[in-house]
Design a protein around this motif. Structure first.
Motif, PDB file in Angstrom:
ATOM      1  N   GLU A  24      -1.726   7.350   4.687  1.00  0.00           N
ATOM      2  CA  GLU A  24      -2.785   6.616   5.384  1.00  0.00           C
ATOM      3  C   GLU A  24      -3.418   7.512   6.448  1.00  0.00           C
ATOM      4  OE1 GLU A  24      -3.691   2.473   7.833  1.00  0.00           O
ATOM      5  OE2 GLU A  24      -1.605   3.102   7.485  1.00  0.00           O
ATOM      6  N   GLU A  25      -4.739   7.598   6.405  1.00  0.00           N
ATOM      7  CA  GLU A  25      -5.505   8.333   7.416  1.00  0.00           C
ATOM      8  C   GLU A  25      -6.513   7.373   8.028  1.00  0.00           C
ATOM      9  OE1 GLU A  25      -7.203  11.855   5.713  1.00  0.00           O
ATOM     10  OE2 GLU A  25      -5.278  12.905   5.624  1.00  0.00           O
ATOM     11  N   PRO A  26      -6.064   6.536   8.964  1.00  0.00           N
ATOM     12  CA  PRO A  26      -6.920   5.471   9.489  1.00  0.00           C
ATOM     13  C   PRO A  26      -8.056   5.995  10.354  1.00  0.00           C
ATOM     14  CG  PRO A  26      -4.903   5.605  10.755  1.00  0.00           C
ATOM     15  CD  PRO A  26      -4.736   6.560   9.608  1.00  0.00           C
ATOM     16  N   LEU A  27      -9.123   5.222  10.404  1.00  0.00           N
ATOM     17  CA  LEU A  27     -10.221   5.479  11.324  1.00  0.00           C
ATOM     18  C   LEU A  27      -9.917   4.780  12.640  1.00  0.00           C
ATOM     19  CD1 LEU A  27     -13.260   4.849   8.932  1.00  0.00           C
ATOM     20  CD2 LEU A  27     -12.499   7.070   9.784  1.00  0.00           C
ATOM     21  N   SER A  28     -10.062   5.493  13.735  1.00  0.00           N
ATOM     22  CA  SER A  28      -9.872   4.886  15.057  1.00  0.00           C
ATOM     23  C   SER A  28     -11.203   4.301  15.514  1.00  0.00           C
ATOM     24  CB  SER A  28      -9.396   5.926  16.073  1.00  0.00           C
ATOM     25  OG  SER A  28      -8.178   6.514  15.657  1.00  0.00           O
ATOM     26  N   ALA A  49     -16.510   4.100   4.437  1.00  0.00           N
ATOM     27  CA  ALA A  49     -15.311   4.932   4.451  1.00  0.00           C
ATOM     28  C   ALA A  49     -15.715   6.352   4.829  1.00  0.00           C
ATOM     29  CB  ALA A  49     -14.636   4.923   3.081  1.00  0.00           C
ATOM     30  N   VAL A  59      -9.461  -1.563   1.079  1.00  0.00           N
ATOM     31  CA  VAL A  59      -8.857  -0.233   1.143  1.00  0.00           C
ATOM     32  C   VAL A  59      -9.648   0.724   0.267  1.00  0.00           C
ATOM     33  CG1 VAL A  59      -6.832   1.113   0.445  1.00  0.00           C
ATOM     34  CG2 VAL A  59      -6.517  -1.025   1.681  1.00  0.00           C
ATOM     35  N   TRP A 105      -5.695   7.358   2.132  1.00  0.00           N
ATOM     36  CA  TRP A 105      -6.421   6.083   2.112  1.00  0.00           C
ATOM     37  C   TRP A 105      -6.615   5.542   3.530  1.00  0.00           C
ATOM     38  CZ3 TRP A 105      -4.322   1.437   3.925  1.00  0.00           C
ATOM     39  CH2 TRP A 105      -2.953   1.475   4.233  1.00  0.00           C
ATOM     40  N   HIS A 106      -7.544   4.624   3.650  1.00  0.00           N
ATOM     41  CA  HIS A 106      -7.711   3.852   4.883  1.00  0.00           C
ATOM     42  C   HIS A 106      -8.591   2.637   4.623  1.00  0.00           C
ATOM     43  CE1 HIS A 106     -11.276   6.713   5.780  1.00  0.00           C
ATOM     44  NE2 HIS A 106     -11.818   5.540   5.514  1.00  0.00           N
ATOM     45  N   THR A 164     -12.217  10.026  12.722  1.00  0.00           N
ATOM     46  CA  THR A 164     -11.258  10.432  11.702  1.00  0.00           C
ATOM     47  C   THR A 164     -10.031  11.057  12.352  1.00  0.00           C
ATOM     48  OG1 THR A 164     -12.121  12.670  11.412  1.00  0.00           O
ATOM     49  CG2 THR A 164     -13.208  10.917  10.168  1.00  0.00           C
ATOM     50  N   PHE A 169     -13.839  10.155   5.148  1.00  0.00           N
ATOM     51  CA  PHE A 169     -12.635  10.960   4.967  1.00  0.00           C
ATOM     52  C   PHE A 169     -12.887  12.417   5.362  1.00  0.00           C
ATOM     53  CE2 PHE A 169     -11.820   7.534   1.901  1.00  0.00           C
ATOM     54  CZ  PHE A 169     -10.492   7.232   2.171  1.00  0.00           C
ATOM     55  N   THR A 185       0.811  -1.219   0.000  1.00  0.00           N
ATOM     56  CA  THR A 185       0.000   0.000   0.000  1.00  0.00           C
ATOM     57  C   THR A 185       0.850   1.277   0.000  1.00  0.00           C
ATOM     58  OG1 THR A 185      -0.118  -0.038   2.417  1.00  0.00           O
ATOM     59  CG2 THR A 185      -1.898  -1.153   1.222  1.00  0.00           C
TER      60      THR A 185
END
Length: 269
Positions: free
Chosen positions: A102-106, A235, A216, A227-228, A136, A237, A96
């Motif tokens: 990468e902007e992951p969701l917690s 999703a 993804v 992405w995350h 976010t 963002f 990836t």
């Protein structure tokens, strides 16, 4: 006293009580003692069997109680109303590193917070379920709220709303009799051919019900990508779109294959 000693004592007592009789062979007495031992064990097992049957009956009665619906990969957080932590997406099995930042969701695991958010959105419907999506990178919380209202249609209507706090909402509704056979009796997501919601002009969130099997999601705005992995197949963002910005959203499976992709030009209104 050992069983051998008890047998010998019993034999001696029998001889003393009836001296004119020929004592039975020791092997016969041992056999009788073994039969008595087996009978005693059988009685104990029978009693245990009754207790076991009662326990099984109790468990059977208990399992007859309707359990809350929990989908694959979800975690039950509360039951009244039902709150679940949304299932994470499948882990990507490809590199990836070329997808951007990468902007992951917690994940949200606090049931009270999820209910507080859901209740703040609507006071006119009965909340029946909340699925947490996540938080976010900017600190915006996202959930899925399921609620029901009576009197709007035949037997009532169930709503499924994607919600962000602060932010926006995207809701769809179905008659209750139309969702009774759906998984968990819940309204299912709509089409994944476009975002469910996004805002133009400043800070907003883009929310998208992704295709099944998505690992993804990549958001590209004016050539820059983030992405995350979605949670609960949604999703979310953080965006800062302005009128005329071009953006693309792409869902990839575990192997990097494109499941869905679309391009849009941000327009106010």
């Amino acid at each position: 006293m050992s069983i051998e000693s008890r047998i010998e004592s019993g034999l001696k007592a029998a001889v003393e009580a009836e001296p004119v009789r020929i004592p039975a062979p020791l092997s016969d007495v041992k056999a009788a003692a073994r039969r008595q031992t087996r009978q005693g064990r059988a009685a104990r097992w029978t009693a245990s069997g009754v207790a076991l049957a009662a326990a099984v009956a109790f468990v059977t009665i208990q399992t007859g109680v309707e359990e809350p619906y929990v989908g694959k990969g979800e975690t039950l957080l509360a039951t009244d109303p039902i709150v679940v932590q949304g299932a994470p997406s499948p882990e990507p099995l490809f590199d990836t590193s070329g997808l951007g930042i990468e902007e992951p969701l917690s994940p949200i695991t606090d049931a009270e917070l999820a209910l507080e958010l859901a209740r703040s959105f609507s006071e006119d419907t009965q909340i029946i379920r909340v699925t947490t999506i996540g938080t976010t990178v900017s600190g915006v919380n996202a959930i899925i709220q399921y609620s029901e209202a009576s009197g709007l249609s035949h037997g009532g209507v169930q709503f499924r709303c994607l919600l962000t706090f602060p932010g926006g909402a995207s809701c769809i509704g179905e008659d209750l009799d139309a969702v009774i056979n759906e998984p968990g009796g819940l309204v299912q997501p709509g089409s994944s051919a476009e975002p469910d919601s996004y805002g133009v002009g400043g800070s907003h969130q883009l929310m998208w019900d992704v295709p099944s099997g998505t690992s993804v999601v990549v958001l590209t705005v004016n050539g820059e990508s983030v992405w995350h992995g979605p949670i609960a197949d949604v999703a979310v963002f953080d965006t800062d779109l302005f009128d005329g910005d071009q953006f693309q959203v792409t869902a990839l499976d575990q192997h990097g294959n494109i499941l869905e992709s679309f391009e849009l030009v941000a327009r106010i209104g």
